[in-house]
Scaffold this motif. Structure first.
Motif, PDB file in Angstrom:
ATOM      1  N   PHE A  23       0.832  -1.199   0.000  1.00  0.00           N
ATOM      2  CA  PHE A  23       0.000   0.000   0.000  1.00  0.00           C
ATOM      3  C   PHE A  23       0.867   1.249   0.000  1.00  0.00           C
ATOM      4  CE2 PHE A  23      -2.224  -3.358   2.242  1.00  0.00           C
ATOM      5  CZ  PHE A  23      -3.415  -3.402   1.534  1.00  0.00           C
ATOM      6  N   GLU A  24       0.206   2.349  -0.175  1.00  0.00           N
ATOM      7  CA  GLU A  24       0.952   3.597  -0.199  1.00  0.00           C
ATOM      8  C   GLU A  24       1.099   4.173   1.196  1.00  0.00           C
ATOM      9  OE1 GLU A  24       0.154   6.383  -3.429  1.00  0.00           O
ATOM     10  OE2 GLU A  24      -0.033   7.877  -1.876  1.00  0.00           O
ATOM     11  N   CYS A  25       2.297   4.583   1.487  1.00  0.00           N
ATOM     12  CA  CYS A  25       2.601   5.096   2.810  1.00  0.00           C
ATOM     13  C   CYS A  25       2.053   6.510   3.003  1.00  0.00           C
ATOM     14  CB  CYS A  25       4.107   5.106   2.995  1.00  0.00           C
ATOM     15  SG  CYS A  25       4.614   5.720   4.592  1.00  0.00           S
ATOM     16  N   PRO A  26       1.367   6.750   4.119  1.00  0.00           N
ATOM     17  CA  PRO A  26       0.828   8.085   4.374  1.00  0.00           C
ATOM     18  C   PRO A  26       1.908   9.071   4.780  1.00  0.00           C
ATOM     19  CG  PRO A  26       0.426   6.657   6.248  1.00  0.00           C
ATOM     20  CD  PRO A  26       1.032   5.796   5.178  1.00  0.00           C
ATOM     21  N   HIS A  53      10.120   3.162   7.155  1.00  0.00           N
ATOM     22  CA  HIS A  53      10.052   2.315   8.342  1.00  0.00           C
ATOM     23  C   HIS A  53       8.990   2.702   9.353  1.00  0.00           C
ATOM     24  CE1 HIS A  53      14.113   1.733   6.681  1.00  0.00           C
ATOM     25  NE2 HIS A  53      13.781   0.484   6.840  1.00  0.00           N
ATOM     26  N   LEU A  54       8.008   3.363   8.881  1.00  0.00           N
ATOM     27  CA  LEU A  54       6.862   3.587   9.741  1.00  0.00           C
ATOM     28  C   LEU A  54       6.195   2.233   9.984  1.00  0.00           C
ATOM     29  CD1 LEU A  54       5.282   6.096  10.849  1.00  0.00           C
ATOM     30  CD2 LEU A  54       3.764   5.776   8.919  1.00  0.00           C
ATOM     31  N   MET A  55       5.847   1.982  11.223  1.00  0.00           N
ATOM     32  CA  MET A  55       5.324   0.658  11.514  1.00  0.00           C
ATOM     33  C   MET A  55       4.167   0.678  12.492  1.00  0.00           C
ATOM     34  SD  MET A  55       7.300  -2.693  12.949  1.00  0.00           S
ATOM     35  CE  MET A  55       7.594  -2.123  14.601  1.00  0.00           C
ATOM     36  N   GLY A  56       3.238  -0.196  12.260  1.00  0.00           N
ATOM     37  CA  GLY A  56       2.162  -0.419  13.209  1.00  0.00           C
ATOM     38  C   GLY A  56       2.013  -1.915  13.431  1.00  0.00           C
ATOM     39  N   GLU A  76      -4.117   5.327  12.774  1.00  0.00           N
ATOM     40  CA  GLU A  76      -3.136   5.609  13.813  1.00  0.00           C
ATOM     41  C   GLU A  76      -2.127   6.649  13.356  1.00  0.00           C
ATOM     42  OE1 GLU A  76      -1.478   2.276  15.712  1.00  0.00           O
ATOM     43  OE2 GLU A  76      -3.437   1.677  16.467  1.00  0.00           O
ATOM     44  N   TYR A  77      -1.841   6.608  12.110  1.00  0.00           N
ATOM     45  CA  TYR A  77      -0.935   7.624  11.591  1.00  0.00           C
ATOM     46  C   TYR A  77      -1.547   9.007  11.746  1.00  0.00           C
ATOM     47  CZ  TYR A  77       1.773  10.520   8.518  1.00  0.00           C
ATOM     48  OH  TYR A  77       2.531  11.539   8.031  1.00  0.00           O
TER      49      TYR A  77
END
Ligand code: ZN
Length: 100
Positions: A23-26, A53-56, A76-77
């Motif tokens: 998916f596309e990163c926000p 490296h944004l992670m949930g 969450e972002y």
């Protein structure tokens, strides 16, 4: 010694059991967010952007599909609850850790 030049032009074939759902990163805008389900004792789902490296991390729920986790990730972002994953976790054995 030299810094490695990063090429992003080549699409690497991933032979691992990663889900092909991207998916596309926000945050960084790259289409590099993958949803992977780890099925250990604790089933968790990780949504990680391989670019920034944004992670949930979410509890695994068999009724949800990858895109559902991704929408949680987006929520969450928006709420500012996500953080970048630490580099070099070392459990995926990747070769994509170029930063030090
Ligand atoms: Zn990103």
């Amino acid at each position: 010694m030299g810094r490695r030049r990063r090429k992003r032009a080549r699409v690497r074939v991933v032979p691992k059991r990663k889900l092909p759902t991207i998916f596309e990163c926000p945050s960084c805008g790259a289409t590099a967010v993958s949803v992977s389900i780890s099925k250990g004792k604790e089933k968790v789902v990780r949504v990680v952007c391989s670019n920034c490296h944004l992670m949930g991390v979410y509890e695994y729920n068999p009724y949800l599909s990858p895109v559902d986790y991704f929408s949680k990730f987006l929520d969450e972002y928006e709420e500012g609850r996500l953080s970048q994953a630490t580099l070099g976790e070392g459990d995926e054995g990747g070769e994509e850790d170029g930063e030090s």
